[in-house]
Design a protein around this motif. Structure first.
Motif, PDB file in Angstrom:
ATOM      1  N   GLN A   1      -3.678   3.121  -5.137  1.00 15.08           N
ATOM      2  CA  GLN A   1      -4.636   4.222  -5.088  1.00 15.08           C
ATOM      3  C   GLN A   1      -3.926   5.567  -4.927  1.00 15.08           C
ATOM      4  N   ILE A   2      -2.951   5.593  -4.021  1.00 14.29           N
ATOM      5  CA  ILE A   2      -2.225   6.847  -3.788  1.00 14.29           C
ATOM      6  C   ILE A   2      -1.484   7.291  -5.046  1.00 14.29           C
TER       7      ILE A   2
ATOM      8  N   HIS B   1      -0.068   1.509  10.874  1.00 13.23           N
ATOM      9  CA  HIS B   1       0.513   2.106   9.666  1.00 13.23           C
ATOM     10  C   HIS B   1      -0.416   1.874   8.479  1.00 13.23           C
ATOM     11  N   TYR B   2      -0.995   0.669   8.414  1.00  8.36           N
ATOM     12  CA  TYR B   2      -1.926   0.396   7.320  1.00  8.36           C
ATOM     13  C   TYR B   2      -3.146   1.303   7.415  1.00  8.36           C
ATOM     14  N   GLN B   3      -3.671   1.475   8.617  1.00  9.61           N
ATOM     15  CA  GLN B   3      -4.873   2.292   8.779  1.00  9.61           C
ATOM     16  C   GLN B   3      -4.639   3.731   8.347  1.00  9.61           C
ATOM     17  N   ILE B   4      -3.452   4.266   8.653  1.00  7.95           N
ATOM     18  CA  ILE B   4      -3.119   5.625   8.217  1.00  7.95           C
ATOM     19  C   ILE B   4      -3.069   5.683   6.691  1.00  7.95           C
ATOM     20  N   GLY B   5      -2.396   4.690   6.084  1.00  5.58           N
ATOM     21  CA  GLY B   5      -2.312   4.646   4.625  1.00  5.58           C
ATOM     22  C   GLY B   5      -3.666   4.469   3.968  1.00  5.58           C
ATOM     23  N   LYS B   6      -4.518   3.693   4.594  1.00  8.81           N
ATOM     24  CA  LYS B   6      -5.860   3.450   4.057  1.00  8.81           C
ATOM     25  C   LYS B   6      -6.651   4.749   3.967  1.00  8.81           C
ATOM     26  N   ILE B   7      -6.647   5.519   5.038  1.00 12.87           N
ATOM     27  CA  ILE B   7      -7.406   6.775   5.033  1.00 12.87           C
ATOM     28  C   ILE B   7      -6.810   7.758   4.031  1.00 12.87           C
ATOM     29  N   ALA B   8      -5.480   7.832   3.985  1.00 15.41           N
ATOM     30  CA  ALA B   8      -4.838   8.719   3.013  1.00 15.41           C
ATOM     31  C   ALA B   8      -5.265   8.355   1.593  1.00 15.41           C
TER      32      ALA B   8
ATOM     33  N   HIS C   1       0.823   8.875 -11.046  1.00 18.77           N
ATOM     34  CA  HIS C   1       2.020   8.064 -11.292  1.00 18.77           C
ATOM     35  C   HIS C   1       1.575   6.690 -11.790  1.00 18.77           C
ATOM     36  N   LYS C   2       1.257   6.632 -13.064  1.00 14.46           N
ATOM     37  CA  LYS C   2       0.631   5.436 -13.629  1.00 14.46           C
ATOM     38  C   LYS C   2       1.504   4.196 -13.474  1.00 14.46           C
ATOM     39  N   ALA C   3       2.785   4.303 -13.768  1.00 10.53           N
ATOM     40  CA  ALA C   3       3.668   3.137 -13.719  1.00 10.53           C
ATOM     41  C   ALA C   3       3.751   2.567 -12.294  1.00 10.53           C
ATOM     42  N   LYS C   4       3.916   3.460 -11.303  1.00  8.90           N
ATOM     43  CA  LYS C   4       3.991   2.997  -9.915  1.00  8.90           C
ATOM     44  C   LYS C   4       2.653   2.399  -9.476  1.00  8.90           C
ATOM     45  N   ALA C   5       1.581   3.030  -9.895  1.00  6.28           N
ATOM     46  CA  ALA C   5       0.258   2.511  -9.532  1.00  6.28           C
ATOM     47  C   ALA C   5       0.057   1.114 -10.107  1.00  6.28           C
TER      48      ALA C   5
ATOM     49  N   GLU D   1      -9.789  -1.455  -9.767  1.00  7.22           N
ATOM     50  CA  GLU D   1      -8.778  -0.407  -9.613  1.00  7.22           C
ATOM     51  C   GLU D   1      -7.770  -0.454 -10.760  1.00  7.22           C
ATOM     52  N   LYS D   2      -7.410  -1.650 -11.192  1.00 14.42           N
ATOM     53  CA  LYS D   2      -6.464  -1.749 -12.311  1.00 14.42           C
ATOM     54  C   LYS D   2      -7.055  -1.137 -13.572  1.00 14.42           C
ATOM     55  N   GLU D   3      -8.341  -1.358 -13.798  1.00 13.65           N
ATOM     56  CA  GLU D   3      -9.001  -0.761 -14.965  1.00 13.65           C
ATOM     57  C   GLU D   3      -8.952   0.765 -14.898  1.00 13.65           C
ATOM     58  N   ARG D   4      -9.150   1.303 -13.701  1.00 15.65           N
ATOM     59  CA  ARG D   4      -9.112   2.754 -13.526  1.00 15.65           C
ATOM     60  C   ARG D   4      -7.696   3.295 -13.786  1.00 15.65           C
TER      61      ARG D   4
END
Length: 317
Positions: free
Chosen positions: A279-280, A234-241, A286-290, A310-313
């Motif tokens: 990242q997704i 499941h993680y690998q699928i999410g990672k590629i997405a 969706h800034k708040a969720k990110a 990533e947080k800076e982005r």
């Protein structure tokens, strides 16, 4: 050559608690420093005990103390020159040593690496791991010092005679390394058809990632998940997405499932799943969720640089 040492060590059942059994158990538990300390005194008192020397070398190897591992494995080779696995371990430690030194020094070691692996292959016609080592060695060496696709294929053919899956994976590796993607794909798919292990699916999905075919990589992991039902997938699928900004809804669902069902056996810490979710959600604006998920990642692993970046982005959205 980094994969060599992954094949060197094999867990065994501990039936009693002699010092060697204790050392073996410590190695299984990944307590390598403790194993080294225990074996240090034992080897001093029992310098001719080959199993002790082997475990001692293994303890050093797991810690990437290759100079010390080489010393122990060389003792094994001298004491029992007809034992293929000792030559294999010695060659593997030497090969790993070449990655830690400058190119000139590495060149002086290559001859010994070759000799050790070739000796192991001659002594044991069924030694699969040695043939894998030779496949990788001859592909990675420059031609001027003996690198050769044809020689690598020779050992891949020997592997195929011993294990079709290993042979197919080896040929996939060779053709991928030699930038022949069509042939690489054929052999990785043959390995899945023949064996169908998680490793087979992983080799093909990694190949697709390396050749910039993320949709195919995702489909391959999904096929693996359908067959093996492992939460780690499941993680690998999410990672590629997340990495390729594709099938984000599926990636989100898989990462949430990964977090919900997480156990230490899954390997990748939950912090990384939160990072991928961040990242997704960033891709979706969706800034708040990110921010929520990148903060969760940072709360668990505050030292990880990519989390901070990533947080800076996200904050700049």
């Amino acid at each position: 050559m980094k994969t060599f040492f992954a094949f060197l060590l094999f867990p065994m059942l501990c039936l009693s608690q002699t010092p060697l059994d204790q050392a073996e158990q410590l190695l299984q538990q990944k307590k390598y420093v403790e194993a080294e300390q225990l074996l240090s005194s034992y080897v001093t008192d029992n310098p001719n005990n080959l199993k002790a020397l082997e475990f001692y070398g293994d303890a050093f190897g797991y810690q990437e103390k290759w100079d010390f591992a080489i010393v122990q494995y060389k003792k094994l080779v001298k004491a029992s020159p007809k034992e293929a696995n000792y030559h294999y371990k010695y060659g593997g430690a030497l090969a790993m040593k070449t990655l830690q030194v400058n190119k000139l020094k590495a060149l002086t070691l290559i001859g010994d690496v070759k000799e050790a692996f070739l000796t192991a292959a001659q002594l044991d016609k069924n030694h699969i791991n040695t043939r894998w080592a030779l496949v990788e060695l001859y592909m990675q060496l420059p031609g001027i010092i003996g690198g050769s696709q044809s020689t690598s294929l020779k050992y891949a053919n020997e592997l195929e005679a011993l294990s079709k899956v290993d042979g197919y994976l080896a040929k996939g590796y060779i053709y991928e390394y030699d930038d022949e993607p069509e042939l690489a794909e054929i052999y990785y798919k043959k390995a899945i058809t023949e064996g169908g292990s998680i490793t087979c699916f992983e080799k093909l999905s990694n190949f697709y990632e390396n050749t910039n075919a993320p949709e195919k990589a995702l489909a391959t992991i999904e096929a693996s998940q359908a067959k093996h039902q492992r939460n780690a997938l499941h993680y690998q699928i999410g990672k590629i997405a997340a990495e390729y900004n594709i099938q984000l809804a599926k990636g989100t669902k898989c990462l949430i499932t990964y977090i919900k069902n997480y156990s230490a056996e899954d390997g990748v810490p939950i912090a990384w799943a939160h990072y991928r979710l961040a990242q997704i959600y960033k891709h979706q604006n969706h800034k708040a969720k990110a921010l929520k998920h990148i903060n969760l990642a940072l709360s668990e692993r505050p030292q990880i640089t990519v989390f901070k970046t990533e947080k800076e982005r996200i904050l700049s959205l």
